[in-house]
Design a protein around this motif. Structure first.
Motif, PDB file in Angstrom:
ATOM      1  N   MET A  66      -2.610   4.956   6.648  1.00  0.00           N
ATOM      2  CA  MET A  66      -3.520   3.766   7.198  1.00  0.00           C
ATOM      3  C   MET A  66      -2.579   2.468   6.813  1.00  0.00           C
ATOM      4  O   MET A  66      -2.391   1.673   7.738  1.00  0.00           O
ATOM      5  N   CYS A  67      -1.830   2.479   5.713  1.00  0.00           N
ATOM      6  CA  CYS A  67      -0.889   1.284   5.662  1.00  0.00           C
ATOM      7  C   CYS A  67       0.031   0.976   6.517  1.00  0.00           C
ATOM      8  O   CYS A  67       0.559   0.077   6.912  1.00  0.00           O
ATOM      9  N   ILE A  68       0.664   2.412   6.933  1.00  0.00           N
ATOM     10  CA  ILE A  68       1.777   2.196   8.123  1.00  0.00           C
ATOM     11  C   ILE A  68       1.126   1.767   9.139  1.00  0.00           C
ATOM     12  O   ILE A  68       1.581   0.794  10.030  1.00  0.00           O
ATOM     13  N   GLU A  69      -0.058   2.089   9.597  1.00  0.00           N
ATOM     14  CA  GLU A  69      -0.693   1.431  10.640  1.00  0.00           C
ATOM     15  C   GLU A  69      -1.030   0.031  10.482  1.00  0.00           C
ATOM     16  O   GLU A  69      -0.922  -0.950  11.582  1.00  0.00           O
ATOM     17  N   GLY A 102       0.838  -1.258   0.062  1.00  0.00           N
ATOM     18  CA  GLY A 102      -0.045  -0.063   0.124  1.00  0.00           C
ATOM     19  C   GLY A 102       0.705   1.226   0.008  1.00  0.00           C
ATOM     20  O   GLY A 102       0.499   2.015  -0.697  1.00  0.00           O
ATOM     21  N   VAL A 103       1.979   1.247   0.921  1.00  0.00           N
ATOM     22  CA  VAL A 103       2.736   2.204   0.842  1.00  0.00           C
ATOM     23  C   VAL A 103       3.303   2.861  -0.536  1.00  0.00           C
ATOM     24  O   VAL A 103       3.600   3.833  -1.032  1.00  0.00           O
ATOM     25  N   LEU A 104       3.591   1.696  -1.300  1.00  0.00           N
ATOM     26  CA  LEU A 104       4.283   1.839  -2.390  1.00  0.00           C
ATOM     27  C   LEU A 104       3.503   2.223  -3.492  1.00  0.00           C
ATOM     28  O   LEU A 104       3.638   2.644  -4.696  1.00  0.00           O
ATOM     29  N   PHE A 105       2.143   1.565  -3.411  1.00  0.00           N
ATOM     30  CA  PHE A 105       1.274   1.543  -4.445  1.00  0.00           C
ATOM     31  C   PHE A 105       0.429   2.800  -4.696  1.00  0.00           C
ATOM     32  O   PHE A 105       0.038   3.285  -5.788  1.00  0.00           O
ATOM     33  N   ARG A 106       0.038   3.205  -3.406  1.00  0.00           N
ATOM     34  CA  ARG A 106      -1.014   4.409  -3.403  1.00  0.00           C
ATOM     35  C   ARG A 106      -0.256   5.867  -3.339  1.00  0.00           C
ATOM     36  O   ARG A 106       1.055   5.932  -3.053  1.00  0.00           O
TER      37      ARG A 106
END
Lengths: 171, 105
Positions: B38-41, B26-30
């Motif tokens: 939120m992906c870090i969470e 998610g961090v790379l994709f969005r």
């Protein structure tokens, strides 16, 4: 035994599926809602692992406080529509490949590790009573320091959110 | 292999690895900074789950206390991070991280 196994599979399925939906849903509000489902599934895992106190704290802190904060910011910034510009296909491919490689590395390291052979003692941990005893005996100083951390974070958030133009043009 | 209520510890390793990888993806994709948050969470929660599993496996409460502190730090991080995000939105009128690749407005 089989009931807990089924519960584990169900909760894992829900957690992974809604985590994927967090990443791939277009609308940020939907992402937040799916993330709440993920957090509830993880709270279920905590209950399954005999960590009732942490399950309660997890639901209160994450689903109750942090997610409300996220929703509040999204509503405040009026982002609840699908306005996100997308990365190029090359970037998406690179991101997917990188994450897949990370998964391969993790799987390889888990499979390559030797089996854990420690014989666990049957001691109850995770209830509010036991957690409180450990938290206020062995970890009293970190507990107090974390309160200072939360105070600092609160002050920092207020300072950052303060309108700097306040003195120049009073509304 | 010792099991936790009938569930092998390995399964929790797999589950945590999967959740962590989804977070990284998610961090790379969005490109939306809020979704990245939120992906870090999500990654933090994957690690928390693994800590609780090992804590239960070794019958040691220290791991669960550690998770407790991680939750406190995550709450502080989210408060400050979202304040920074608000500031960023006020200056650029967007939460797209591509705007920020020059490290100036």
């Amino acid at each position: 035994m089989t009931f807990t196994n089924n519960l584990f599979y169900f909760l894992s399925f829900v957690a992974v599926l809604s985590a994927l939906l967090v990443v791939f849903s277009k609308n940020p509000v939907h992402s937040v809602l799916y993330l709440i489902i993920t957090f509830f599934a993880i709270a279920g895992h905590y209950v399954l692992l005999n960590a009732q106190f942490l399950a309660a704290v997890h639901v209160i802190v994450y689903a109750g406080a942090i997610m409300v904060l996220f929703l509040y910011v999204i509503m405040l910034l009026n982002l609840n529509h699908e306005s996100e510009t997308h990365k190029s296909t090359l970037m998406k491919l690179a991101a997917t490949i990188s994450a897949g490689l990370l998964l391969v590395v993790l799987v390889g390291s888990i499979r390559g590790s030797e089996q854990l052979m420690v014989q666990p003692q049957q001691v109850e941990v995770g209830s509010v009573k036991d957690m409180g005893r450990v938290l206020f005996k062995e970890f009293l100083l970190p507990f107090e320091i974390s309160s200072v951390l939360l105070l600092v974070a609160m002050i920092g958030a207020v300072m950052l959110g303060k309108n700097e133009e306040e003195g120049k043009n009073p509304s | 292999m010792k099991t936790l209520q009938g569930i092998p510890l390995d399964y929790y390793l797999w589950l945590s690895a999967a959740l962590f990888t989804i977070g990284v993806l998610g961090v790379l994709f969005r490109r939306n900074a809020i979704v990245i948050f939120m992906c870090i969470e999500l990654m933090l929660n994957a690690v928390n789950l693994l800590l609780v599993a090992f804590s239960n496996y070794y019958s040691d409460a220290s791991g669960q206390v550690f998770v407790f502190f991680i939750m406190a730090v995550a709450a502080a991080e989210v408060a400050v991070g979202l304040a920074i995000l608000m500031l960023m939105y006020r200056n650029t009128k967007t939460t797209d991280i591509n705007i920020l690749n020059r490290l100036k407005w």
